[in-house]
Design an enzyme around this catalytic site. Structure first.
Site, PDB file in Angstrom:
ATOM      1  N   SER A 146      22.134 -33.951 -28.318  1.00 37.92           N
ATOM      2  CA  SER A 146      20.817 -34.341 -27.801  1.00 37.92           C
ATOM      3  C   SER A 146      20.878 -35.734 -27.187  1.00 37.92           C
ATOM      4  O   SER A 146      21.682 -36.568 -27.599  1.00 37.92           O
ATOM      5  CB  SER A 146      19.805 -34.356 -28.948  1.00 37.92           C
ATOM      6  N   TYR A 159      16.831 -35.985 -37.335  1.00 40.91           N
ATOM      7  CA  TYR A 159      17.399 -35.071 -36.318  1.00 40.91           C
ATOM      8  C   TYR A 159      18.510 -35.790 -35.544  1.00 40.91           C
ATOM      9  O   TYR A 159      19.619 -35.276 -35.394  1.00 40.91           O
ATOM     10  CB  TYR A 159      16.264 -34.642 -35.391  1.00 40.91           C
TER      11      TYR A 159
HETATM   12  P1  NAP Z   1      14.543 -23.498 -29.326  1.00 38.27           P
HETATM   13  O1  NAP Z   1      14.002 -22.904 -28.076  1.00 38.27           O
HETATM   14  O2  NAP Z   1      13.662 -24.280 -30.235  1.00 38.27           O
HETATM   15  O3  NAP Z   1      15.262 -22.317 -30.149  1.00 38.27           O
HETATM   16  C1  NAP Z   1      15.809 -22.594 -31.385  1.00 38.27           C
HETATM   17  C2  NAP Z   1      16.836 -21.542 -31.747  1.00 38.27           C
HETATM   18  O4  NAP Z   1      17.402 -21.900 -33.018  1.00 38.27           O
HETATM   19  C3  NAP Z   1      16.210 -20.165 -31.918  1.00 38.27           C
HETATM   20  O5  NAP Z   1      17.142 -19.182 -31.573  1.00 38.27           O
HETATM   21  C4  NAP Z   1      15.934 -20.114 -33.413  1.00 38.27           C
HETATM   22  O6  NAP Z   1      15.876 -18.784 -33.956  1.00 38.27           O
HETATM   23  C5  NAP Z   1      17.146 -20.855 -33.946  1.00 38.27           C
HETATM   24  N1  NAP Z   1      16.896 -21.419 -35.274  1.00 38.27           N
HETATM   25  C6  NAP Z   1      15.874 -22.206 -35.664  1.00 38.27           C
HETATM   26  N2  NAP Z   1      15.950 -22.454 -36.993  1.00 38.27           N
HETATM   27  C7  NAP Z   1      17.047 -21.812 -37.439  1.00 38.27           C
HETATM   28  C8  NAP Z   1      17.632 -21.623 -38.708  1.00 38.27           C
HETATM   29  N3  NAP Z   1      17.125 -22.162 -39.822  1.00 38.27           N
HETATM   30  N4  NAP Z   1      18.740 -20.852 -38.817  1.00 38.27           N
HETATM   31  C9  NAP Z   1      19.267 -20.268 -37.716  1.00 38.27           C
HETATM   32  N5  NAP Z   1      18.755 -20.411 -36.481  1.00 38.27           N
HETATM   33  C10 NAP Z   1      17.660 -21.157 -36.348  1.00 38.27           C
HETATM   34  O7  NAP Z   1      15.794 -24.425 -29.023  1.00 38.27           O
HETATM   35  P2  NAP Z   1      16.174 -25.209 -27.671  1.00 38.27           P
HETATM   36  O8  NAP Z   1      15.063 -26.114 -27.296  1.00 38.27           O
HETATM   37  O9  NAP Z   1      16.719 -24.258 -26.692  1.00 38.27           O
HETATM   38  O10 NAP Z   1      17.351 -26.140 -28.214  1.00 38.27           O
HETATM   39  C11 NAP Z   1      18.685 -25.670 -28.307  1.00 38.27           C
HETATM   40  C12 NAP Z   1      19.563 -26.823 -28.723  1.00 38.27           C
HETATM   41  O11 NAP Z   1      19.444 -27.877 -27.777  1.00 38.27           O
HETATM   42  C13 NAP Z   1      19.187 -27.432 -30.067  1.00 38.27           C
HETATM   43  O12 NAP Z   1      20.349 -27.804 -30.768  1.00 38.27           O
HETATM   44  C14 NAP Z   1      18.410 -28.675 -29.694  1.00 38.27           C
HETATM   45  O13 NAP Z   1      18.508 -29.677 -30.681  1.00 38.27           O
HETATM   46  C15 NAP Z   1      19.124 -29.079 -28.428  1.00 38.27           C
HETATM   47  N6  NAP Z   1      18.260 -29.894 -27.581  1.00 38.27           N
HETATM   48  C16 NAP Z   1      17.158 -29.355 -26.990  1.00 38.27           C
HETATM   49  C17 NAP Z   1      16.367 -30.160 -26.202  1.00 38.27           C
HETATM   50  C18 NAP Z   1      15.150 -29.619 -25.512  1.00 38.27           C
HETATM   51  O14 NAP Z   1      14.456 -30.411 -24.852  1.00 38.27           O
HETATM   52  N7  NAP Z   1      14.842 -28.347 -25.612  1.00 38.27           N
HETATM   53  C19 NAP Z   1      16.676 -31.513 -26.035  1.00 38.27           C
HETATM   54  C20 NAP Z   1      17.798 -32.022 -26.646  1.00 38.27           C
HETATM   55  C21 NAP Z   1      18.587 -31.199 -27.423  1.00 38.27           C
HETATM   56  P3  NAP Z   1      14.457 -17.964 -34.011  1.00 38.27           P
HETATM   57  O15 NAP Z   1      14.195 -17.465 -32.615  1.00 38.27           O
HETATM   58  O16 NAP Z   1      14.720 -16.892 -34.993  1.00 38.27           O
HETATM   59  O17 NAP Z   1      13.435 -18.941 -34.477  1.00 38.27           O
END
Ligand code: NAP
Length: 253
Positions: A146, A159
């Protein structure tokens, strides 16, 4: 040209690929020919639809639910993945959770849960896939970090800490396992338009504040994380290990 990005015959486990960035990577990796293990925390419409989407386009995928805060379910995820497609060649550690709270508001169990999902499961999954990767003399591990590795945000302290610790794990593993043809890298997204940001971005002043922090002056799209991920996980990235690549529109600067 395309052959260096071809993943035919490789199996990729992408955690948290039922939605968001993980989903976009699952689609791209399947298009590149990989067998994809689509994963979510639980059985869900998103998980089923992701698998269906891949299969409809001629790709190979299975959906597996596992709560990564629970070590037994991490073990089951590995077991079911191997049953579906054999050895895991590519591991993308993408799932994470984040609570917007200052350190003093965090309860012990909330800290533990964030630590278990974001960091402990990474250790467990890496440890589980290493023997096969070493035996094959080929492997790719990619963690999704991140922008908060660099940008401090008081309400994301825990986080951010888990993300920075994960990068440290990656760098140590990169050094150790390079001789086995296994690369370890980290991609660090900025603000990407996914479910986790819906609430924040619905608040116009918060949205504007975030946009002001991004030199590209716009949010990122999930698809913009897939190219670098494919490069790092294919032959194209065979000599890249220990990289920490921002996908932030400049927000990390
Ligand atoms: P997201 O849309 O919030 O989706 C989260 C994913 O993680 C979903 O598949 C969810 O499964 C799964 N998950 C959540 N809790 C879990 C648990 N306890 N055990 C197993 N799986 C779990 O995520 P995203 O925004 O695409 O982010 C993806 C990655 O990028 C993350 O590591 C995040 O920290 C990083 N990131 C994102 C952003 C951003 O702006 N979006 C910025 C910086 C970093 P369910 O569908 O079953 O809930």
């Amino acid at each position: 040209m395309n052959s260096i990005f071809d993943l035919t015959g490789k199996t990729a486990l992408i955690t948290g690929s039922s939605r968001g960035i993980g989903h976009a990577m699952a689609i791209t990796f399947a298009q590149a020919g990989a067998n994809v293990i689509v994963h979510g925390s639980r059985s869900s419409k998103n998980l089923d639809e992701s698998v269906t989407e891949i299969k409809k386009n001629g790709g190979k995928a299975v959906g597996i639910a596992a709560d990564l805060s629970k070590s037994e379910q991490v073990d089951e995820l590995i077991e079911k993945s191997r049953k579906a497609f054999g050895c895991i060649d590519i591991l993308i550690l993408n799932a994470s959770i984040q609570s917007y709270m200052t350190v003093e508001d965090f309860e012990d169990d909330e800290f533990q849960c964030e630590y278990d999902v974001n960091l402990k499961s990474s250790f467990e999954l890496i440890k589980a896939v290493l023997p096969d990767m070493k035996a094959k003399n080929w492997g790719r591990v990619l963690t999704i970090g991140s922008v908060n590795q660099w940008k401090q945000s008081a309400r994301l302290a825990i986080y951010s800490t888990t993300k920075s610790a994960q990068v440290n794990l990656v760098m140590n593993c990169a050094r150790k396992y390079a001789e086995y043809g296994i690369t370890f890298n980290n991609l660090a997204p900025g603000v990407i338009n996914t479910d986790r940001n819906v609430e924040t971005l619905a608040d116009e002043s918060a949205r504007q504040r975030l946009l002001n922090m991004i030199p590209a002056a716009r949010l990122g799209k999930t698809e913009e994380c897939t190219g670098p991920a494919l490069m790092l996980c294919s032959e194209a990235g065979s000599y890249i290990t220990g990289a920490d690549i921002p996908v932030t529109g400049g927000m990390h600067l």
